[in-house]
Design a protein around this motif. Structure first.
Motif, mmCIF file in Angstrom:
data_model
loop_
_atom_site.group_PDB
_atom_site.id
_atom_site.type_symbol
_atom_site.label_atom_id
_atom_site.label_comp_id
_atom_site.label_asym_id
_atom_site.label_seq_id
_atom_site.Cartn_x
_atom_site.Cartn_y
_atom_site.Cartn_z
ATOM 1 N N TYR A 21 0.876 -1.248 0.075
ATOM 2 C CA TYR A 21 0.032 -0.027 0.010
ATOM 3 C C TYR A 21 0.960 1.131 0.079
ATOM 4 C CZ TYR A 21 -4.148 -2.721 0.909
ATOM 5 O OH TYR A 21 -5.366 -3.806 1.014
ATOM 6 N N LEU A 65 0.797 4.125 -2.844
ATOM 7 C CA LEU A 65 0.792 5.415 -2.524
ATOM 8 C C LEU A 65 1.802 6.295 -2.837
ATOM 9 C CD1 LEU A 65 -1.385 6.950 -0.657
ATOM 10 C CD2 LEU A 65 0.281 6.576 1.203
ATOM 11 N N GLU A 94 -4.093 4.328 -1.407
ATOM 12 C CA GLU A 94 -4.693 3.584 -0.328
ATOM 13 C C GLU A 94 -3.813 3.447 0.921
ATOM 14 O OE1 GLU A 94 -4.763 -0.403 -2.090
ATOM 15 O OE2 GLU A 94 -6.368 -0.116 -3.562
ATOM 16 N N PHE A 95 -4.414 3.295 1.847
ATOM 17 C CA PHE A 95 -3.463 3.054 3.062
ATOM 18 C C PHE A 95 -4.231 2.277 4.131
ATOM 19 C CE2 PHE A 95 -6.552 6.112 4.509
ATOM 20 C CZ PHE A 95 -6.601 6.276 6.037
ATOM 21 N N MET A 121 -5.666 1.849 7.820
ATOM 22 C CA MET A 121 -6.292 2.972 8.727
ATOM 23 C C MET A 121 -6.368 2.366 10.192
ATOM 24 S SD MET A 121 -9.597 5.534 8.413
ATOM 25 C CE MET A 121 -10.018 6.843 9.518
ATOM 26 N N ARG A 129 -9.394 3.146 0.614
ATOM 27 C CA ARG A 129 -8.925 3.748 -0.639
ATOM 28 C C ARG A 129 -9.447 5.095 -0.867
ATOM 29 N NH1 ARG A 129 -9.515 -0.415 -4.066
ATOM 30 N NH2 ARG A 129 -11.641 -0.336 -3.965
ATOM 31 N N ILE A 130 -8.623 6.304 -1.044
ATOM 32 C CA ILE A 130 -9.084 7.602 -1.335
ATOM 33 C C ILE A 130 -9.061 7.764 -2.902
ATOM 34 C CG2 ILE A 130 -8.518 10.100 -1.086
ATOM 35 C CD1 ILE A 130 -9.283 8.479 1.544
ATOM 36 N N GLU A 132 -9.586 10.835 5.243
ATOM 37 C CA GLU A 132 -8.745 12.038 4.587
ATOM 38 C C GLU A 132 -8.024 12.328 5.454
ATOM 39 O OE1 GLU A 132 -11.948 13.464 1.066
ATOM 40 O OE2 GLU A 132 -11.800 14.349 2.825
ATOM 41 N N GLU A 154 -6.760 11.095 8.432
ATOM 42 C CA GLU A 154 -5.561 10.265 8.756
ATOM 43 C C GLU A 154 -4.712 10.032 7.682
ATOM 44 O OE1 GLU A 154 -4.923 5.998 10.787
ATOM 45 O OE2 GLU A 154 -6.581 6.971 11.364
ATOM 46 N N TYR A 155 -5.229 9.859 6.564
ATOM 47 C CA TYR A 155 -4.466 9.353 5.227
ATOM 48 C C TYR A 155 -3.235 10.624 4.969
ATOM 49 C CZ TYR A 155 -3.853 9.203 0.080
ATOM 50 O OH TYR A 155 -3.211 9.069 -1.373
ATOM 51 N N ARG A 204 -0.730 10.604 7.887
ATOM 52 C CA ARG A 204 0.405 9.610 7.867
ATOM 53 C C ARG A 204 1.255 10.012 6.512
ATOM 54 N NH1 ARG A 204 -0.201 5.313 10.828
ATOM 55 N NH2 ARG A 204 -2.127 4.850 11.975
#
Length: 338
Positions: A11, A15, A48-49, A51, A85-86, A192, A194-195, A198
């Motif tokens: 991921y 990213l 993607e990440f 969470m 996934r954003i 969004e 936290e994404y 990080r």
């Protein structure tokens, strides 16, 4: 655990590639656009990440030995770790909304913040206030009409983060900006936020796992602040960041996506209602939080926050009409459709 680590690495690689491709198309990831109030926004790429956090209570108790066990037992709403996934890029405020920017909004719009409109005020620092002798036991004095967005009980300049703003105040600002500029502004979703905090990391903080690493990137409870609250000295970082209260936004190093103060300085409202079991049923794509609730989520910690509660995964919540001397905001400016 090995499978989860491999998945996380995949991921993060995805990213990073996404961020590089977007940067190639639209300029450096740290290049900012500026709006009519002087707010600067950084483009956050799709990606993607993972969470949340799945750190065990034993590990957290070992690494944060000064905290009572019950404090790590209360962190269950950070689990389960789940894939998010954003799917749409968005602009996020490079800095927290400042006192000066909020003042410009009030002067131009005629909006009256809730702490003033309802006559009950906010919270603030008072050197003569003793939490042990108050009914609430709160660290700060209030509610009191003498405290509001322009007076948290200590001196702030126009370049400090605005405090004592409610969730409803934040929404009023986004609506006014959207109408004025013809571009949609809003609060970030919890996912969004936290994404972006990080910025491709899986560590406790964007700066690593060690709480002391926060001194490079965050204004939180440290040796400067503990002089005013000696009863909580054991929770302070060991070093000095030269700010006992708020600092001017951008006083510390940004994360790798060019965002400042994602940890510390002021708690930041996000759009989501809070539910402690939401992560177990969260959709993968662009989670928006529960459909309804009683309290809203705030993220990131503040100048008075202890390191355990400044982690990227930590979730806090409070009533939408709450106003506090630690709580501010950061806005999203949506990318216009082509």
């Amino acid at each position: 655990m090995r499978h989860l680590l491999v998945t996380a690495l995949v991921y993060v690689l995805t990213l990073t590639i996404s961020a590089l491709l977007l940067a190639d198309e639209q300029g450096s990831p740290s290049a900012a656009v500026e709006n009519s109030l002087g707010m600067k926004f950084v483009l956050v790429p799709t990606g993607e990440f993972l969470m949340g956090s799945d750190e065990s209570q034993d590990v957290l108790s070992q690494d944060y030995p000064q905290y009572e066990r019950r404090r790590v037992q209360e962190l269950g709403d950070e689990a389960p770790v789940h894939r998010v996934r954003i799917t749409q890029p968005f602009y996020l405020g490079q800095f927290e909304v400042t006192v000066g920017q909020f003042r410009k909004f009030l002067e131009a719009s005629g909006y009256i913040p809730e702490s003033v409109a309802d006559g009950t005020g906010g919270y603030g620092y008072n050197a003569n206030y003793d939490p042990t002798k108050s009914d609430s036991g709160d660290a700060f004095e209030g509610r009191d009409p003498k405290y509001s967005w322009h007076n948290p009980g200590f001196v702030q300049g126009d370049n400090h983060p605005v405090l004592n703003v409610t969730w409803n105040d934040a929404i009023a600002l986004t609506k006014w900006l959207s109408e004025k500029e013809g571009i949609k502004y809003r609060l970030p979703t919890e996912a969004e936020w936290e994404y972006a905090c990080r910025a491709g990391t899986r560590t406790r903080y964007a700066s690593g796992n060690n709480p002391e690493s926060l001194k490079k990137i965050a204004n939180i409870f440290d040796a400067d602040a503990k002089e005013y609250w000696p009863r909580w000295a054991q929770f302070a970082l060991s070093g000095h960041d030269n700010f006992a209260f708020t600092s001017p936004v951008g006083s510390f190093a940004p994360n790798s996506w060019g965002l400042y103060d994602m940890h510390g300085n002021a708690w930041e409202w996000v759009s989501d209602w809070y539910a402690n079991d939401y992560y177990a049923k969260s959709p993968i794509d662009d989670p928006q939080g529960p459909a309804d609730g009683i309290v809203r989520v705030r993220r990131g910690g503040s100048w008075h926050t202890w390191s355990l509660y400044a982690r990227s995964s930590y979730r806090n919540w409070i009533s939408p009409n709450s106003r506090y001397s630690l709580v501010g905001m950061r806005l999203v400016r949506e990318v216009p459709e082509r």
